[in-house]
Scaffold this motif. Structure first.
Motif, mmCIF file in Angstrom:
data_model
loop_
_atom_site.group_PDB
_atom_site.id
_atom_site.type_symbol
_atom_site.label_atom_id
_atom_site.label_comp_id
_atom_site.label_asym_id
_atom_site.label_seq_id
_atom_site.Cartn_x
_atom_site.Cartn_y
_atom_site.Cartn_z
ATOM 1 N N PHE A 1 0.807 -1.216 0.000
ATOM 2 C CA PHE A 1 0.000 0.000 0.000
ATOM 3 C C PHE A 1 0.845 1.273 0.000
ATOM 4 N N ILE A 2 2.129 1.131 0.248
ATOM 5 C CA ILE A 2 3.000 2.311 0.285
ATOM 6 C C ILE A 2 3.444 2.642 -1.124
ATOM 7 N N GLU B 1 10.866 -4.036 -3.969
ATOM 8 C CA GLU B 1 9.818 -3.893 -4.971
ATOM 9 C C GLU B 1 9.232 -2.488 -4.916
ATOM 10 N N ILE B 2 9.121 -1.864 -6.086
ATOM 11 C CA ILE B 2 8.572 -0.524 -6.219
ATOM 12 C C ILE B 2 7.455 -0.575 -7.258
ATOM 13 N N LYS B 3 6.319 0.016 -6.895
ATOM 14 C CA LYS B 3 5.194 0.016 -7.828
ATOM 15 C C LYS B 3 5.424 1.033 -8.938
ATOM 16 N N LEU C 1 6.859 7.847 -10.830
ATOM 17 C CA LEU C 1 7.762 6.913 -11.496
ATOM 18 C C LEU C 1 7.052 6.222 -12.646
ATOM 19 N N THR C 2 7.508 6.501 -13.846
ATOM 20 C CA THR C 2 7.013 5.856 -15.061
ATOM 21 C C THR C 2 8.207 5.507 -15.935
ATOM 22 N N THR C 3 7.937 4.866 -17.023
ATOM 23 C CA THR C 3 9.028 4.525 -17.933
ATOM 24 C C THR C 3 9.620 5.769 -18.582
ATOM 25 N N ARG C 4 8.886 6.885 -18.560
ATOM 26 C CA ARG C 4 9.399 8.111 -19.183
ATOM 27 C C ARG C 4 10.533 8.730 -18.362
ATOM 28 N N ASN C 5 10.386 8.717 -17.025
ATOM 29 C CA ASN C 5 11.449 9.320 -16.216
ATOM 30 C C ASN C 5 12.396 8.285 -15.627
ATOM 31 N N LEU C 6 12.275 7.047 -16.103
ATOM 32 C CA LEU C 6 13.240 6.011 -15.715
ATOM 33 C C LEU C 6 13.833 5.396 -16.976
ATOM 34 N N PRO C 7 14.431 6.208 -17.837
ATOM 35 C CA PRO C 7 14.894 5.652 -19.123
ATOM 36 C C PRO C 7 16.016 4.639 -18.966
ATOM 37 N N ILE C 8 16.947 4.905 -18.106
ATOM 38 C CA ILE C 8 18.072 3.974 -17.960
ATOM 39 C C ILE C 8 17.595 2.689 -17.327
ATOM 40 N N LEU C 9 16.758 2.809 -16.273
ATOM 41 C CA LEU C 9 16.241 1.609 -15.623
ATOM 42 C C LEU C 9 15.373 0.802 -16.574
ATOM 43 N N GLY D 1 6.621 -0.446 -22.433
ATOM 44 C CA GLY D 1 5.925 0.029 -21.241
ATOM 45 C C GLY D 1 5.830 -1.070 -20.193
ATOM 46 N N PHE D 2 5.640 -0.665 -18.955
ATOM 47 C CA PHE D 2 5.633 -1.630 -17.869
ATOM 48 C C PHE D 2 4.826 -1.020 -16.731
ATOM 49 N N ASN D 3 3.862 -1.774 -16.199
ATOM 50 C CA ASN D 3 2.995 -1.245 -15.163
ATOM 51 C C ASN D 3 3.009 -2.069 -13.890
ATOM 52 N N SER D 4 3.722 -3.160 -13.859
ATOM 53 C CA SER D 4 3.769 -4.005 -12.669
ATOM 54 C C SER D 4 4.897 -3.548 -11.748
ATOM 55 N N PRO D 5 4.874 -3.980 -10.445
ATOM 56 C CA PRO D 5 5.988 -3.643 -9.539
ATOM 57 C C PRO D 5 7.308 -4.147 -10.092
ATOM 58 N N PHE D 6 8.360 -3.395 -9.830
ATOM 59 C CA PHE D 6 9.688 -3.774 -10.311
ATOM 60 C C PHE D 6 10.681 -3.681 -9.141
ATOM 61 N N LYS D 7 11.786 -4.330 -9.285
ATOM 62 C CA LYS D 7 12.820 -4.355 -8.250
ATOM 63 C C LYS D 7 13.927 -3.354 -8.582
ATOM 64 N N ALA D 8 14.242 -2.535 -7.599
ATOM 65 C CA ALA D 8 15.345 -1.573 -7.744
ATOM 66 C C ALA D 8 15.682 -1.037 -6.357
ATOM 67 N N GLU D 9 16.915 -0.642 -6.187
ATOM 68 C CA GLU D 9 17.359 -0.009 -4.947
ATOM 69 C C GLU D 9 17.403 1.496 -5.149
ATOM 70 N N VAL D 10 16.946 2.227 -4.122
ATOM 71 C CA VAL D 10 16.946 3.683 -4.191
ATOM 72 C C VAL D 10 17.845 4.214 -3.078
ATOM 73 N N TYR D 11 18.849 4.986 -3.466
ATOM 74 C CA TYR D 11 19.777 5.605 -2.511
ATOM 75 C C TYR D 11 19.532 7.112 -2.494
ATOM 76 N N PHE D 12 19.364 7.624 -1.285
ATOM 77 C CA PHE D 12 19.249 9.065 -1.100
ATOM 78 C C PHE D 12 20.598 9.611 -0.609
ATOM 79 N N PHE D 13 20.979 10.756 -1.140
ATOM 80 C CA PHE D 13 22.234 11.403 -0.746
ATOM 81 C C PHE D 13 21.927 12.790 -0.196
ATOM 82 N N SER D 14 22.582 13.134 0.895
ATOM 83 C CA SER D 14 22.462 14.479 1.457
ATOM 84 C C SER D 14 23.529 15.360 0.824
#
Length: 381
Positions: free
Chosen positions: A11-12, A35-37, A69-77, A86-99
């Motif tokens: 749900f997140i 997993e990211i929707k 998050l769509t395929t338009r702003n995730l071109p490399i992924l 196109g792809f609409n199902s959850p996908f696996k990826a790691e997200v790193y935040f940097f300060s």
């Protein structure tokens, strides 16, 4: 992660990082099985950057802002995962935040003294300390070089490496600057900027930027500082011969103003310094003649000056002390100059040491002269 976390992740759909620390450089967003929707909302706050990683490969990076998050702003992924249509199902990826904030007031210092050679003082051991500031310049480079799979990368994990780099650059910069050690305090800003420039390229290799480096103190060993303090004290005194003459003149003046006569500590001090200066001058002259004789053996050796016996000064005359009698009471002792102001008249009885009895002042020749020197009474109106 338990069943509750798995259901909760379904749900997140918001990916964000709320940093409540002051020393975290990078943080990995935790999701169940990563997993990211598709269509989830990514929030990158000011002072942050976000980087997506797919199976160990760095993909898309995001500046501050809010993204769906769509395929338009995730071109490399999309390319890495083969989303051609196109792809609409959850996908696996790691997200790193940097300060990307500036991490300030990080400390550096010499663990051991650094030996440098000074043109004036010779080899000297130096200690130094200060502070520096860093910030993330290239999150992708930092992720590849240092963070890797670390889910929480903090300042302390890189600070030791940067301190070692600063010390290496400090030793090189101080040794090659040719700045006299006695002038270093006035060149802290220049030297700090020089150290920063010499190590900037190496720091940038990690994806970081060294924004500022400050030198707060460069200290010498205590024994060297003590010797410099003594040297400075001698410099304040200036010409020792002139100083001794000045002290002797002041002492003589103070002795002349003393009504009781005799020597004073100031006079003894001034005369002592003057005699010391004369002795030092004599020793210096004798050493110079000895050196000249060694350099020129044909020169006759200096002959010691013949000492003439010095007659001792005559002892000072003892001061005369007088006593006077008035109204059945004795007063004194007084010096001759003090008798008139204490009521001496021709009929006053007086006595001093050596007299058999009290006598009237008019019968004592020494006091007659004092009485005659007094002015007559003023004329009657």
């Amino acid at each position: 992660m338990g069943l509750f976390d798995k259901i909760r992740a379904e749900f997140i759909d918001i990916i964000e990082w709320l940093d409540n620390t002051n020393d975290t450089i990078a943080y990995r967003f935790e999701r169940f099985q990563n997993e990211i929707k598709m269509g989830a909302k990514l929030i990158v706050r000011p002072g942050q950057k976000a980087v997506f990683v797919n199976e160990g490969q760095v993909a898309d990076a995001f500046e501050p802002g809010t993204y769906e998050l769509t395929t338009r702003n995730l071109p490399i992924l999309s390319t890495l995962q083969g989303w051609k249509y196109g792809f609409n199902s959850p996908f696996k990826a790691e997200v790193y935040f940097f300060s990307t904030r500036i991490f300030t007031n990080l400390k550096w210092g010499t663990a051991n003294p650094i030996l440098v050679r000074d043109a004036e003082l010779g080899p000297v051991r130096l200690r130094a300390f200060g502070s520096y500031n860093i910030r993330v310049a290239d999150p992708t480079q930092l992720l590849q070089e240092l963070v890797s799979t670390d889910g929480l990368f903090q300042v302390e994990e890189i600070s030791d490496q940067i301190r070692n780099m600063i010390m290496t650059s400090f030793a090189h910069s101080v040794g090659g600057s040719q700045i006299p050690l006695l002038d270093l305090a006035s060149r802290y800003g220049e030297l700090g900027d020089r150290i920063r420039q010499t190590m900037l390229e190496e720091v940038q290799r990690f994806g970081l930027d060294l924004t500022q480096l400050l030198i707060e103190n460069i200290s010498l060993p205590p024994e060297v500082e003590e010797a410099l303090d003594k040297r400075a004290s001698m410099g304040i005194l200036g010409n020792m011969q002139q100083y001794a003459q000045f002290q002797a003149a002041n002492a003589i003046e103070a002795s002349a103003n003393n009504p009781n006569g005799g020597g004073t500590p100031a006079l003894d001090f001034g005369v002592g310094i003057a005699m010391g200066q004369q002795l030092m001058g004599a020793f210096a002259q004798q050493n110079l003649q000895t050196i000249q004789t060694m350099q020129n053996p044909q020169m006759p050796a200096p002959q010691p000056a013949q000492q003439q016996p010095i007659a001792p000064p005559p002892p000072p005359m003892p001061a005369v002390q007088w006593f006077i009698s008035r109204g059945g009471q004795n007063f004194g002792p007084f010096s001759p100059e003090q008798l008139l102001q204490n009521g001496l008249t021709a009929e006053t009885y007086a006595w001093r040491s050596g007299m058999a009895n009290w006598q009237r002042a008019q019968d004592i020749p020494e006091l007659t002269m004092i009485l005659n020197s007094a002015p007559p009474p003023p004329p009657a109106l």
